[in-house]
Design a protein around this motif. Sequence first.
Motif, PDB file in Angstrom:
ATOM      1  N   PRO A  80       0.799  -1.212  -0.125  1.00 37.99           N
ATOM      2  CA  PRO A  80       0.069   0.193  -0.136  1.00 37.99           C
ATOM      3  C   PRO A  80       0.844   1.145  -0.025  1.00 37.99           C
ATOM      4  O   PRO A  80       2.046   1.143   0.284  1.00 37.99           O
ATOM      5  N   LEU A  81       0.218   2.186  -0.680  1.00 38.64           N
ATOM      6  CA  LEU A  81       0.732   3.603  -0.471  1.00 38.64           C
ATOM      7  C   LEU A  81      -0.192   4.516   0.312  1.00 38.64           C
ATOM      8  O   LEU A  81      -1.218   4.672  -0.065  1.00 38.64           O
ATOM      9  N   LEU A  82       0.142   4.949   1.249  1.00 38.73           N
ATOM     10  CA  LEU A  82      -0.854   5.837   2.534  1.00 38.73           C
ATOM     11  C   LEU A  82      -0.450   7.030   2.176  1.00 38.73           C
ATOM     12  O   LEU A  82       0.973   7.610   2.686  1.00 38.73           O
ATOM     13  N   PHE A  83      -1.125   8.142   2.135  1.00 38.52           N
ATOM     14  CA  PHE A  83      -1.201   9.515   1.924  1.00 38.52           C
ATOM     15  C   PHE A  83      -1.286  10.609   3.150  1.00 38.52           C
ATOM     16  O   PHE A  83      -2.287  10.210   3.869  1.00 38.52           O
ATOM     17  N   LEU A 129       4.776   5.088   3.567  1.00 36.68           N
ATOM     18  CA  LEU A 129       3.789   6.470   4.282  1.00 36.68           C
ATOM     19  C   LEU A 129       4.489   7.733   3.403  1.00 36.68           C
ATOM     20  O   LEU A 129       5.680   7.888   3.700  1.00 36.68           O
ATOM     21  N   TYR A 130       3.602   8.029   2.734  1.00 33.85           N
ATOM     22  CA  TYR A 130       3.788   9.331   1.888  1.00 33.85           C
ATOM     23  C   TYR A 130       3.474  10.444   2.575  1.00 33.85           C
ATOM     24  O   TYR A 130       2.211  10.717   2.666  1.00 33.85           O
ATOM     25  N   ILE A 171       8.413   8.069   3.007  1.00 35.14           N
ATOM     26  CA  ILE A 171       8.929   8.966   1.935  1.00 35.14           C
ATOM     27  C   ILE A 171       8.102  10.381   2.114  1.00 35.14           C
ATOM     28  O   ILE A 171       6.665  10.418   2.289  1.00 35.14           O
ATOM     29  N   ALA A 172       8.944  11.471   2.196  1.00 40.79           N
ATOM     30  CA  ALA A 172       8.479  12.716   2.505  1.00 40.79           C
ATOM     31  C   ALA A 172       8.712  13.797   1.318  1.00 40.79           C
ATOM     32  O   ALA A 172       9.340  13.342   0.345  1.00 40.79           O
ATOM     33  N   SER A 173       7.797  14.645   1.217  1.00 43.36           N
ATOM     34  CA  SER A 173       8.117  15.730   0.066  1.00 43.36           C
ATOM     35  C   SER A 173       7.944  17.027   0.747  1.00 43.36           C
ATOM     36  O   SER A 173       7.339  17.427   1.743  1.00 43.36           O
ATOM     37  N   MET A 174       8.694  17.833  -0.009  1.00 46.90           N
ATOM     38  CA  MET A 174       8.650  19.170   0.255  1.00 46.90           C
ATOM     39  C   MET A 174       8.657  20.160  -0.949  1.00 46.90           C
ATOM     40  O   MET A 174       9.404  19.647  -2.016  1.00 46.90           O
TER      41      MET A 174
END
Length: 322
Positions: A80-83, A129-130, A171-174
Motif C-alpha cells: 500500500p501507499l498511504l498519503f 507512508l507518503y 517517503i516525504a516531499s517538500m
Amino acid sequence: MSTGSSNGRAGTGRAPVPAPAHPSLRSVRDRVATQIVGRERELDLVLAAVAAGRDLVLEGPPGTSKTTMLKAITAQWGIPLLFVEGNADLTPAKIVGHHNPARVLREDYSADTFVPGPLVQAMRDGGFLYIEEFNRAPEDTLNTLLTAIADRTIAVPRVGTIDAAPTFRVIASMNPFDNVGTTRLSTSVHDRLCRLSIDYQDESAERAVVALRAPDLPDGLAGRLVPDAVAVTRATREHPDVRQGSSVRGAIDTALVAAELADLRGIAAADDERYPATVLDAMIVALSGRIHLDEAAETTPEQVLTEIFQDRFLLTGADRPG
C-alpha cells in the motif's frame, strides 16, 4: 537483494526489500518506466534508495511525477501507499492512531479498541507512508516519525510495540518554492533521510506528458495545442512577477479546456483566426489559480497570463503554423 528480519533496528542494518517477495529491481524499473515520461534517472535513484532500505525526502515543486513514481513502485511491489498531508493539525495521535471512544466506554482500553493511523497501518502492512509538505508538520509529530524511521518500531500505549514489516518506508516531499507556514527541519531529521531533488522536466518531456495525459485532442488542434500549452505554462515559471509557476498539470488542463472551447466555438483547425483567443481563455481558467505571484507584485494572475499570451502569440509570431 538480501532478505532481512522484520524488525530492522536503528543503525545501518535496515532490511532491504526481500528478494523472494518481489520482482527484480530491473524488472520493476522497466515496468514503472512505461508509466512516466522523462524520469529515468530519478526513477533509478528512488528505486535504489527504497530497495536499500532507506527512507527518502523528495524535494521539488508540485507536478513533477513524485506521486506517480511512488504509486507505480508500490503497485509493482504489491504494497500500500498511504498519503498524509503535513500541516499544523497533523498531531502524533492522528498519524499513530487513537482508541475508539465509544468502544472504550463499553469495553475499556485494549488493543481491540485501537484505530490505527497511517503510520501504524504502513508499518504493519509494509507500505510506503507518503507525507506531503513534510516541513509543515509539528515538531512532536516529526519526532514520532523519527522513532519509527530510526528504530523501525514504535510503542503505542495500551496496544504494545508495533514492529515495521521489511518493506515499510517513509517517503516525504517538500516544495522548495513554498516557505509560508513551513519550519526548518532539524539536523536529526536530515541525518535520517536520503534526499533527492526533482525539478521540472525539459520542454520535450513535458510535451510528451501532455500528449500522454490528453490523448483525445482533435487532430486539427493537437499539433499546435500541445506545444502552445506547454510553452505558456513553462513561461509562468520565468515571469518576474511570479514566485511559483504552474506545473505540467496546468499545460494538460490548458490543452483540454482549449479543445472543449474550440468545439463549442466551432473551431476545427489551429489556423482558425479564433484559435489564439481560445487558448488565452483556456489559460485563464487552467493557469490563473496555479501561479503564485510575488508579494510585491502589483499585478494580477490574469494580467500575467495575458502578457505571456502576447509574447507567445503576438510578439514572436507563434500564432502562425510551425
